[in-house]
Scaffold this motif. Structure first.
Motif: not given
Length: 481
Positions: A469-481
Motif C-alpha cells: 500500500l505504501l509503494s502503490m500510494g507513493l507511485l500513484s501520488l507521483a503520477v498525479m503530481l
C-alpha cells in the motif's frame, strides 16, 4: 541442517496436517508449471542483442505464437538437475550459489570448531544486556544499505548462522534473526537507488538514465525501512516478554540446541587472544566480500574462493590439525547441504517455463491487460503485474530485461514517465521476493534459520500489505503530481 518444515519432529513419519517441506513445495511448483505448458499457448517475442546489458532483449509488438513444447514427466525430473546447471539458460543456473552456500557452511564449521563464535556470543550478550533490541535497527540499516546499493541478496546467506544465535541468546527467536536479514536487505531492494541488478539494468532496458526518479526511490527506501524496523522490533519485544508468542515456539529447544550448541559451557569464559584474532578475521572476511561485490565485480566464484582461503587461514592459526580441519569443514558444509538442494529446485521452475515457451505468453497477456488504462490505473496495474511475474521469474536482472522493453513503451502511451515504470518494477519485485518460494534467497534463508515457510508467511503478511500500500500510494501520488 534440514530444510524447515512445520514440525519440529525429527521423525520420518508425516504428522496429520503437517505443512509440506520446501522440497515438496518447490517440486510441486515444477509439476504445476509443467502442466501449464500443456494449457497455455506457446509464444515468443523477437529478441535483439543489447550490448550495454550484454543480453538479448524482447522487441515490443513482436510477439508471435510458436510451436508448443509441453513438458513431460522426464522434463519434470530433469528440471531440478538442470536448475543447477543448464547451458541454455544461464539465468536459471544455481550451481554457483549452491557451491557458495556449501563453502560458507564449511567456513562456519571451521570457525565454530575454534570455539571463538560461541565464546564471542556469550561475551557480547553480557555487554549488551538490556540494550539488545537496538541491534535490530542497526543491523537492518546495514543490510538495507547493501540492498539499495548493490542488490545484496545471495550474499546474505552467509550471515544467518552468525546473527541468529545472537538473537536467540538475547531472548528472541530464530524468526527474529531471519527477519532482520531478509527484511533488511529486502527493503533495500524495494527502495533500490544505485542497485546495478535492479535500478540500473531496468533503467537501461527502459532507455533512461538510472538517476531519474532517485528522489522517489529514496522516499520509498526510508519509509519502507521504518515500517520494517518497527514491525520486527514489535514482534521481537513480544517474544522476549512472552516466548510462547513466538511463531516458532514449539521449535525453541531444538533451535537453541542447534544454534547455541556448546554455549552453556562457555558463558563464564572470556575470549583468548587467539580467539579475538579469529573473530577479527571472521569479520574481515565478510567485509572483504562486501567490498569485492560492490566495487570489484566479484560474484560467486570469487566469494567462494575468499571463504575457502579464510577457512584455511583460520584453521592454520588455530592449529586444528589436518583431520580436525577437514572434519569441521565437511560437517559445516553438510549442515547447509539441504539449502543448496533447495536452491537448485527453485531454479528448476524457471527451466520448465522457459523450455515450455510460456514465459513470453504470460508477459504478452499482461501487456494486453494494461493497454489503454488511465495513468493511476496503469502504474498500479504495472506494479501488480511485475509482482506476479516475479513469482515466475525471481531473478531481478532477468525480469528487468524481460519486462522493461515491453512495459516502458506502454507507459509512454499511458502518459506515465518511464522512471516511474522502473520504480514500479523494482518495488514490486522487491516485495514479492520477500516471500516467493521460487526465490533461492527466501527458501535458502528460511532453511538455514529453521523457519517453516508457512510460519514465515504468517509472520510477514501484514508487513507485505503495508509495504504494498505504501509503494502503490507513493507511485500513484507521483503520477498525479
Amino acid at each position: 541442517m534440514a530444510v524447515a518444515s512445520d514440525s519440529s519432529s525429527t521423525s520420518g513419519a508425516s504428522a496429520p496436517g503437517r505443512f509440506p517441506t520446501a522440497y515438496t513445495i518447490l517440486f510441486g511448483l515444477i509439476v504445476v508449471m509443467a502442466v501449464l505448458t500443456w494449457i497455455i499457448p506457446a509464444g515468443e517475442y523477437e529478441r535483439v542483442a543489447n550490448e550495454t546489458l550484454g543480453k538479448d532483449v524482447p522487441v515490443p509488438g513482436s510477439y508471435q505464437p510458436v510451436d508448443a513444447a509441453p513438458q513431460t514427466l522426464i522434463d519434470v525430473l530433469i528440471a531440478p538437475i538442470a536448475g543447477f546447471y543448464d547451458p541454455a539458460s544461464y539465468e536459471a543456473n544455481a550451481i554457483d550459489v549452491s557451491l557458495f552456500v556449501l563453502i560458507v557452511g564449511g567456513f562456519l564449521g571451521v570457525v565454530t570448531a575454534t570455539g571463538a563464535i560461541n565464546t564471542g556470543i556469550a561475551q557480547a550478550m553480557r555487554r549488551l544486556e538490556g540494550r539488545e533490541k537496538w541491534m535490530i535497527p542497526i543491523m537492518m540499516a546495514l543490510f538495507a544499505a547493501g540492498g539499495t546499493t548493490y542488490g545484496m541478496a545471495e550474499e546474505t546467506l552467509a550471515f544467518y548462522v552468525l546473527l541468529i544465535p545472537i538473537m536467540i541468546a538475547a531472548g528472541y527467536d530464530a524468526l527474529t534473526g531471519v527477519a532482520i536479514i531478509m527484511l533488511g536487505a529486502g527493503v533495500g531492494v524495494i527502495g533500490s537507488t544505485i542497485n546495478p541488478f535492479s535500478t540500473a539494468i531496468a533503467s537501461d532496458a527502459a532507455g533512461i538514465p538510472f538517476t531519474q526518479g532517485m528522489v522517489l526511490r529514496f522516499v520509498i527506501l526510508g519509509l519502507s525501512w521504518i515500517a520494517a524496523v518497527a514491525f520486527v522490533m514489535r514482534y521481537a519485544e513480544q517474544v522476549r516478554r512472552d516466548p510462547s508468542r513466538s511463531l516458532v515456539a514449539d521449535m525453541k529447544e531444538a533451535n537453541e540446541a542447534h544454534f547455541l550448541q556448546g554455549r552453556d559451557a562457555l558463558t563464564s569464559e572470556y575470549l583468548s587472544g587467539l580467539q579475538i584474532v579469529i573473530l577479527l578475521l571472521f569479520a574481515a572476511t565478510f567485509g572483504v566480500m562486501v567490498w569485492g561485490v560492490s566495487s570489484q565485480g566479484w560474484w560467486m566464484a570469487e566469494m567462494s574462493a575468499l571463504f575457502l582461503g579464510a577457512s584455511i587461514l583460520i584453521g592454520t592459526l588455530a592449529w586444528l590439525g589436518e583431520k580436525a580441519f577437514t572434519t569441521a569443514f565437511v560437517n559445516g558444509a553438510r549442515d547447509l547441504l539441504g539449502v543448496a538442494l533447495v536452491i537448485g529446485l527453485a531454479r528448476g521452475i524457471v527451466i520448465i517455463m522457459d523450455q515450455g515457451r510460456i514465459t513470453d505468453t504470460i508477459l504478452y497477456t499482461f501487456e494486453g491487460w494494461i493497454s489503454g488504462m488511465s495513468e493511476v490505473a496503469f502504474i498500479n496495474a504495472l506494479f501488480g503485474i511485475e509482482a506476479l511475474m516475479s513469482f515466475l521469474v525471481p531473478s531481478t536482472s532477468g525480469l528487468a530485461v524481460l519486462s522493461m522493453p515491453i512495459m516502458a513503451p506502454l507507459s509512454d502511451f499511458a502518459g506515465v514517465s518511464r522512471d516511474l515504470a522502473v520504480t514500479a518494477f523494482q518495488t514490486a519485485i522487491g516485495i514479492t521476493n520477500l516471500v516467493a518460494p521460487t526465490y533461492a534467497v527466501v527458501v535458502g534463508g528460511l532453511a538455514i534459520g529453521r523457519v517453516p515457510y508457512n510460519r514465515w508467511l504468517r509472520f510477514i503478511w501484514p508487513l507485505l500489505l503495508i509495504l504494498s500500500l505504501l509503494s502503490m500510494g507513493l507511485l500513484s501520488l507521483a503520477v498525479m503530481l
